[in-house]
Design a protein around this motif. Structure first.
Motif, PDB file in Angstrom:
ATOM      1  N   LEU A 176    -115.345 -57.733-108.086  1.00 13.38           N
ATOM      2  CA  LEU A 176    -114.482 -57.346-106.973  1.00 13.38           C
ATOM      3  C   LEU A 176    -114.829 -55.939-106.525  1.00 13.38           C
ATOM      4  CD1 LEU A 176    -111.962 -57.545-105.104  1.00 13.38           C
ATOM      5  CD2 LEU A 176    -110.587 -56.806-107.084  1.00 13.38           C
ATOM      6  N   GLU A 198    -113.655 -53.182-104.015  1.00 22.26           N
ATOM      7  CA  GLU A 198    -112.525 -52.814-103.147  1.00 22.26           C
ATOM      8  C   GLU A 198    -112.245 -51.330-103.331  1.00 22.26           C
ATOM      9  OE1 GLU A 198    -109.988 -52.175-100.690  1.00 22.26           O
ATOM     10  OE2 GLU A 198    -110.309 -54.364-100.737  1.00 22.26           O
ATOM     11  N   ASP A 199    -112.287 -50.578-102.212  1.00 27.10           N
ATOM     12  CA  ASP A 199    -112.136 -49.121-102.314  1.00 27.10           C
ATOM     13  C   ASP A 199    -110.685 -48.656-102.251  1.00 27.10           C
ATOM     14  OD1 ASP A 199    -112.026 -49.810 -99.551  1.00 27.10           O
ATOM     15  OD2 ASP A 199    -112.410 -47.725 -99.024  1.00 27.10           O
ATOM     16  N   GLU A 200    -109.745 -49.579-101.985  1.00 28.55           N
ATOM     17  CA  GLU A 200    -108.331 -49.209-102.023  1.00 28.55           C
ATOM     18  C   GLU A 200    -107.834 -49.451-103.452  1.00 28.55           C
ATOM     19  OE1 GLU A 200    -105.834 -50.870 -98.943  1.00 28.55           O
ATOM     20  OE2 GLU A 200    -107.586 -51.188 -97.660  1.00 28.55           O
ATOM     21  N   GLY A 249    -106.997 -53.070-105.090  1.00 29.28           N
ATOM     22  CA  GLY A 249    -107.965 -53.530-106.071  1.00 29.28           C
ATOM     23  C   GLY A 249    -107.306 -53.933-107.375  1.00 29.28           C
ATOM     24  N   ASP A 294    -115.048 -56.152-100.217  1.00 30.73           N
ATOM     25  CA  ASP A 294    -114.429 -55.521 -99.055  1.00 30.73           C
ATOM     26  C   ASP A 294    -115.553 -55.122 -98.102  1.00 30.73           C
ATOM     27  OD1 ASP A 294    -112.520 -54.365 -97.394  1.00 30.73           O
ATOM     28  OD2 ASP A 294    -112.703 -52.416 -98.383  1.00 30.73           O
ATOM     29  N   MET A 314    -116.397 -50.096 -96.994  1.00 32.70           N
ATOM     30  CA  MET A 314    -116.368 -49.312 -98.225  1.00 32.70           C
ATOM     31  C   MET A 314    -117.252 -48.078 -98.075  1.00 32.70           C
ATOM     32  SD  MET A 314    -116.605 -52.013-101.404  1.00 32.70           S
ATOM     33  CE  MET A 314    -118.136 -52.773-100.836  1.00 32.70           C
ATOM     34  N   LEU A 329    -113.650 -59.545 -97.722  1.00 33.68           N
ATOM     35  CA  LEU A 329    -112.283 -59.149 -97.400  1.00 33.68           C
ATOM     36  C   LEU A 329    -112.367 -58.068 -96.328  1.00 33.68           C
ATOM     37  CD1 LEU A 329    -110.805 -58.670-101.013  1.00 33.68           C
ATOM     38  CD2 LEU A 329    -110.797 -60.750 -99.605  1.00 33.68           C
ATOM     39  N   THR A 330    -111.607 -58.221 -95.252  1.00 33.27           N
ATOM     40  CA  THR A 330    -111.710 -57.220 -94.198  1.00 33.27           C
ATOM     41  C   THR A 330    -110.493 -57.220 -93.282  1.00 33.27           C
ATOM     42  OG1 THR A 330    -113.081 -56.423 -92.361  1.00 33.27           O
ATOM     43  CG2 THR A 330    -112.917 -58.792 -92.642  1.00 33.27           C
ATOM     44  N   LYS A 374    -107.398 -59.292 -94.008  1.00 36.29           N
ATOM     45  CA  LYS A 374    -106.233 -58.585 -94.539  1.00 36.29           C
ATOM     46  C   LYS A 374    -105.143 -58.523 -93.463  1.00 36.29           C
ATOM     47  CE  LYS A 374    -109.073 -55.523 -97.451  1.00 36.29           C
ATOM     48  NZ  LYS A 374    -109.433 -54.118 -97.716  1.00 36.29           N
TER      49      LYS A 374
END
Length: 227
Positions: free
Chosen positions: A9, A11-13, A17, A55, A58, A82-83, A105
């Motif tokens: 996975l 994901e920068d959040e 994440g 994501d 990123m 994911l976007t 999202k």
């Protein structure tokens, strides 16, 4: 004890994440959480997961760039993007570079899990030993290879191979557009339909050495492979 399916996975959040990671782990998956594309690619090379959830936006390396690099090494691993981006060209680009699914999202965890399981089940199907013939072509589905007579192999992408598999299985009959979109793309919305049209065009070009083979558009219903 059976080995857990490993998902990478990216994901920068941090908060999102962790939520995704914990939710997937409660469903029996092993999750490798990476905060940016650079770390994700190194982790992919080291750990060799069974599926990627990326994501798109990123730092250091975006999801599309990461997917392109992964596809150079592995053309079969399932990839879900994911976007928050919703422009048609972004969705089409994601599928064109080798993505298998695209989730906008905000999304529900249940929807993500269903899509992950669908892709993993498709990958298991790919590992069957089925070799199919269509006109002058031989199609090795497990290896995603198309060969015209005794010429060099034509390597197909993950999605091209599965789409051709279903077309051949329904040869000379209409392959319902909505059914195949839901089976291979996870939904039958406008963006997925546009993506499927792109893949149909690619398959036509790769099958064009045999004049007896046609993939025709049956307006309002779907596609038919004629041979």
């Amino acid at each position: 004890m059976s080995k857990l399916t490993t998902i990478l996975l990216a994901e920068d959040e941090p908060a999102l994440g962790l939520i995704i990671k914990e939710s997937l782990e409660t469903r029996g998956f092993q999750v490798l959480l990476c905060e940016n594309g650079e770390v994700a690619f190194k982790t992919y090379q080291k750990e060799k997961p069974e599926l990627l959830v990326l994501d798109v936006m990123m730092p250091k390396k975006d999801g599309f760039t990461l997917a392109k690099e992964v596809r150079i090494e592995d053309d079969t691993i399932p990839i879900i993007f994911l976007t928050a981006k919703s422009q048609t060209q972004d969705v089409v680009e994601g599928f064109t570079i080798g993505g298998n699914d695209y989730l906008k999202k905000p999304f529900s965890m249940e929807e993500l899990i269903v899509r992950i399981n669908n892709l993993l089940n498709r990958t298991k199907l790919q590992k069957t030993s089925e070799i199919l013939n269509i006109g002058e072509y031989t199609f090795n589905f497990p290896k995603q290879i198309l060969q015209f007579k005794t010429d060099e192999n034509i390597q197909l992408t993950h999605r091209e191979a599965h789409l051709l598999f279903h077309l051949i299985k329904n040869k000379n009959a209409v392959l319902d557009r909505s059914v195949i979109l839901n089976k291979l793309w996870g939904n039958d919305d406008f963006f997925s339909a546009r993506s499927m049209d792109v893949f149909i065009t690619k398959l036509r070009k790769k099958l064009n050495r045999d004049d007896s083979i046609q993939i025709i558009n049956v307006r309002g219903f779907g596609y038919k492979l004629i041979c």
